[in-house]
Design a protein around this motif. Structure first.
Motif, mmCIF file in Angstrom:
data_model
loop_
_atom_site.group_PDB
_atom_site.id
_atom_site.type_symbol
_atom_site.label_atom_id
_atom_site.label_comp_id
_atom_site.label_asym_id
_atom_site.label_seq_id
_atom_site.Cartn_x
_atom_site.Cartn_y
_atom_site.Cartn_z
ATOM 1 N N GLN A 40 -33.861 4.771 -3.660
ATOM 2 C CA GLN A 40 -33.896 5.473 -4.935
ATOM 3 C C GLN A 40 -32.621 6.287 -5.156
ATOM 4 O OE1 GLN A 40 -37.279 8.044 -5.457
ATOM 5 N NE2 GLN A 40 -37.451 7.440 -7.586
ATOM 6 N N GLU A 41 -32.039 6.826 -4.083
ATOM 7 C CA GLU A 41 -30.828 7.634 -4.213
ATOM 8 C C GLU A 41 -29.603 6.781 -4.529
ATOM 9 O OE1 GLU A 41 -30.533 9.761 -0.567
ATOM 10 O OE2 GLU A 41 -32.338 10.919 -0.932
ATOM 11 N N THR A 42 -29.607 5.529 -4.094
ATOM 12 C CA THR A 42 -28.437 4.679 -4.280
ATOM 13 C C THR A 42 -28.747 3.458 -5.142
ATOM 14 O OG1 THR A 42 -28.931 3.457 -2.254
ATOM 15 C CG2 THR A 42 -27.482 5.368 -2.056
ATOM 16 N N ASP A 43 -29.845 3.483 -5.850
ATOM 17 C CA ASP A 43 -30.262 2.343 -6.651
ATOM 18 C C ASP A 43 -29.354 2.207 -7.864
ATOM 19 O OD1 ASP A 43 -31.565 0.307 -7.914
ATOM 20 O OD2 ASP A 43 -33.533 1.260 -7.918
ATOM 21 N N GLU A 44 -28.495 1.210 -7.834
ATOM 22 C CA GLU A 44 -27.551 1.004 -8.928
ATOM 23 C C GLU A 44 -27.919 -0.210 -9.777
ATOM 24 O OE1 GLU A 44 -23.596 1.019 -7.363
ATOM 25 O OE2 GLU A 44 -23.844 2.997 -6.482
ATOM 26 N N ARG A 45 -29.169 -0.662 -9.637
ATOM 27 C CA ARG A 45 -29.608 -1.798 -10.441
ATOM 28 C C ARG A 45 -29.655 -1.402 -11.915
ATOM 29 N NH1 ARG A 45 -35.138 -3.207 -7.762
ATOM 30 N NH2 ARG A 45 -35.208 -0.948 -7.791
ATOM 31 N N SER A 46 -29.695 -2.398 -12.759
ATOM 32 C CA SER A 46 -29.714 -2.173 -14.207
ATOM 33 C C SER A 46 -31.139 -2.152 -14.729
ATOM 34 C CB SER A 46 -28.947 -3.287 -14.918
ATOM 35 O OG SER A 46 -27.597 -3.273 -14.532
ATOM 36 N N VAL A 78 -43.713 -17.928 -24.852
ATOM 37 C CA VAL A 78 -42.913 -17.615 -26.039
ATOM 38 C C VAL A 78 -41.466 -17.376 -25.623
ATOM 39 C CG1 VAL A 78 -44.869 -16.630 -27.299
ATOM 40 C CG2 VAL A 78 -43.433 -15.137 -25.927
ATOM 41 N N ALA A 79 -40.563 -17.522 -26.572
ATOM 42 C CA ALA A 79 -39.139 -17.310 -26.289
ATOM 43 C C ALA A 79 -38.881 -15.829 -25.986
ATOM 44 C CB ALA A 79 -38.297 -17.763 -27.476
ATOM 45 N N LEU A 80 -37.952 -15.599 -25.071
ATOM 46 C CA LEU A 80 -37.556 -14.249 -24.678
ATOM 47 C C LEU A 80 -36.064 -14.093 -24.910
ATOM 48 C CD1 LEU A 80 -39.369 -14.053 -21.200
ATOM 49 C CD2 LEU A 80 -40.224 -13.216 -23.390
ATOM 50 N N ARG A 81 -35.647 -12.854 -25.195
ATOM 51 C CA ARG A 81 -34.205 -12.592 -25.310
ATOM 52 C C ARG A 81 -33.894 -11.227 -24.710
ATOM 53 N NH1 ARG A 81 -32.929 -9.678 -30.241
ATOM 54 N NH2 ARG A 81 -34.885 -9.244 -31.307
ATOM 55 N N LEU A 82 -32.755 -11.160 -24.082
ATOM 56 C CA LEU A 82 -32.279 -9.911 -23.474
ATOM 57 C C LEU A 82 -31.660 -9.078 -24.591
ATOM 58 C CD1 LEU A 82 -31.851 -8.437 -20.749
ATOM 59 C CD2 LEU A 82 -29.670 -9.637 -20.573
ATOM 60 N N VAL A 83 -32.246 -7.896 -24.872
ATOM 61 C CA VAL A 83 -31.760 -7.103 -26.001
ATOM 62 C C VAL A 83 -30.917 -5.904 -25.575
ATOM 63 C CG1 VAL A 83 -33.548 -7.845 -27.600
ATOM 64 C CG2 VAL A 83 -33.956 -5.849 -26.180
ATOM 65 N N LEU A 84 -31.072 -5.452 -24.323
ATOM 66 C CA LEU A 84 -30.293 -4.304 -23.874
ATOM 67 C C LEU A 84 -30.263 -4.256 -22.354
ATOM 68 C CD1 LEU A 84 -28.821 -1.576 -24.586
ATOM 69 C CD2 LEU A 84 -31.084 -0.491 -24.455
ATOM 70 N N VAL A 85 -29.104 -3.874 -21.812
ATOM 71 C CA VAL A 85 -28.954 -3.640 -20.376
ATOM 72 C C VAL A 85 -28.313 -2.269 -20.202
ATOM 73 C CG1 VAL A 85 -27.831 -4.389 -18.238
ATOM 74 C CG2 VAL A 85 -28.708 -6.099 -19.847
ATOM 75 N N LEU A 86 -28.941 -1.437 -19.365
ATOM 76 C CA LEU A 86 -28.395 -0.110 -19.033
ATOM 77 C C LEU A 86 -27.998 -0.135 -17.556
ATOM 78 C CD1 LEU A 86 -31.103 2.076 -20.827
ATOM 79 C CD2 LEU A 86 -28.852 1.407 -21.694
ATOM 80 N N PRO A 87 -26.725 -0.370 -17.267
ATOM 81 C CA PRO A 87 -26.283 -0.494 -15.884
ATOM 82 C C PRO A 87 -26.454 0.806 -15.089
ATOM 83 C CG PRO A 87 -24.586 -1.247 -17.413
ATOM 84 C CD PRO A 87 -25.640 -0.565 -18.215
ATOM 85 N N GLY A 88 -26.786 0.654 -13.822
ATOM 86 C CA GLY A 88 -26.802 1.781 -12.891
ATOM 87 C C GLY A 88 -27.940 2.762 -13.032
ATOM 88 N N ARG A 89 -28.943 2.461 -13.813
ATOM 89 C CA ARG A 89 -30.059 3.405 -14.001
ATOM 90 C C ARG A 89 -31.112 3.274 -12.899
ATOM 91 N NH1 ARG A 89 -30.486 5.302 -19.569
ATOM 92 N NH2 ARG A 89 -28.335 5.424 -20.280
ATOM 93 N N GLY A 90 -31.247 2.104 -12.320
ATOM 94 C CA GLY A 90 -32.149 1.887 -11.193
ATOM 95 C C GLY A 90 -33.614 2.144 -11.504
ATOM 96 N N ALA A 91 -34.403 2.173 -10.427
ATOM 97 C CA ALA A 91 -35.856 2.351 -10.551
ATOM 98 C C ALA A 91 -36.216 3.696 -11.162
ATOM 99 C CB ALA A 91 -36.515 2.189 -9.189
#
Length: 125
Positions: A40-46, A78-91
């Motif tokens: 959690q301290e180093t979680d840099e996932r989007s 159903v079709a899906l689309r990626l509408v937003l990515v917030l980098p580095g926010r993590g869990a």
């Protein structure tokens, strides 16, 4: 390593003692290492927002949101689309957003497209 049956109890005991001594040495060496950081301290996932054709929006976390979209699409009727990515926010960021939009939760990580959620997505783009 070949398994050779011990000739005597004493030989078996000596082998066991050597193994235990090796484990003790490993534990001593591990104690010298710096502690592993918590994820959690180093979680840099989007944190990602994926919207389905039926309007629902999934708020999730991933190392690769595009790959996550492909995986989800194979399971979605159903079709899906990626509408937003917030980098580095993590869990932690994902949890905060789930709490922020909790009143609009449909099920799991899927949320109804409430005006507040849509506005948030548009403001972050």
């Amino acid at each position: 390593m070949d398994r050779i049956p011990p000739a005597t109890y004493e030989e078996a005991r000596a082998r066991t003692d050597r193994i235990h001594a090796g484990f003790a040495e490993i534990r001593q060496l591990q104690a010298l290492l710096p502690p592993q950081p918590k994820r959690q301290e180093t979680d840099e996932r989007s944190v990602y927002f994926i919207q389905a054709d039926n309007g629902l929006i999934k708020i999730g976390v991933s190392d690769s949101p595009k790959n996550r979209l492909r995986t989800l699409q194979t399971m979605s009727p159903v079709a899906l689309r990626l509408v937003l990515v917030l980098p580095g926010r993590g869990a932690r960021g994902e949890s905060e957003l789930h709490a922020r939009f909790a009143e609009h939760r449909s099920h799991g990580e899927w949320f109804h497209p409430a005006p507040e959620l849509i506005s948030f997505i548009q403001e972050q783009k």
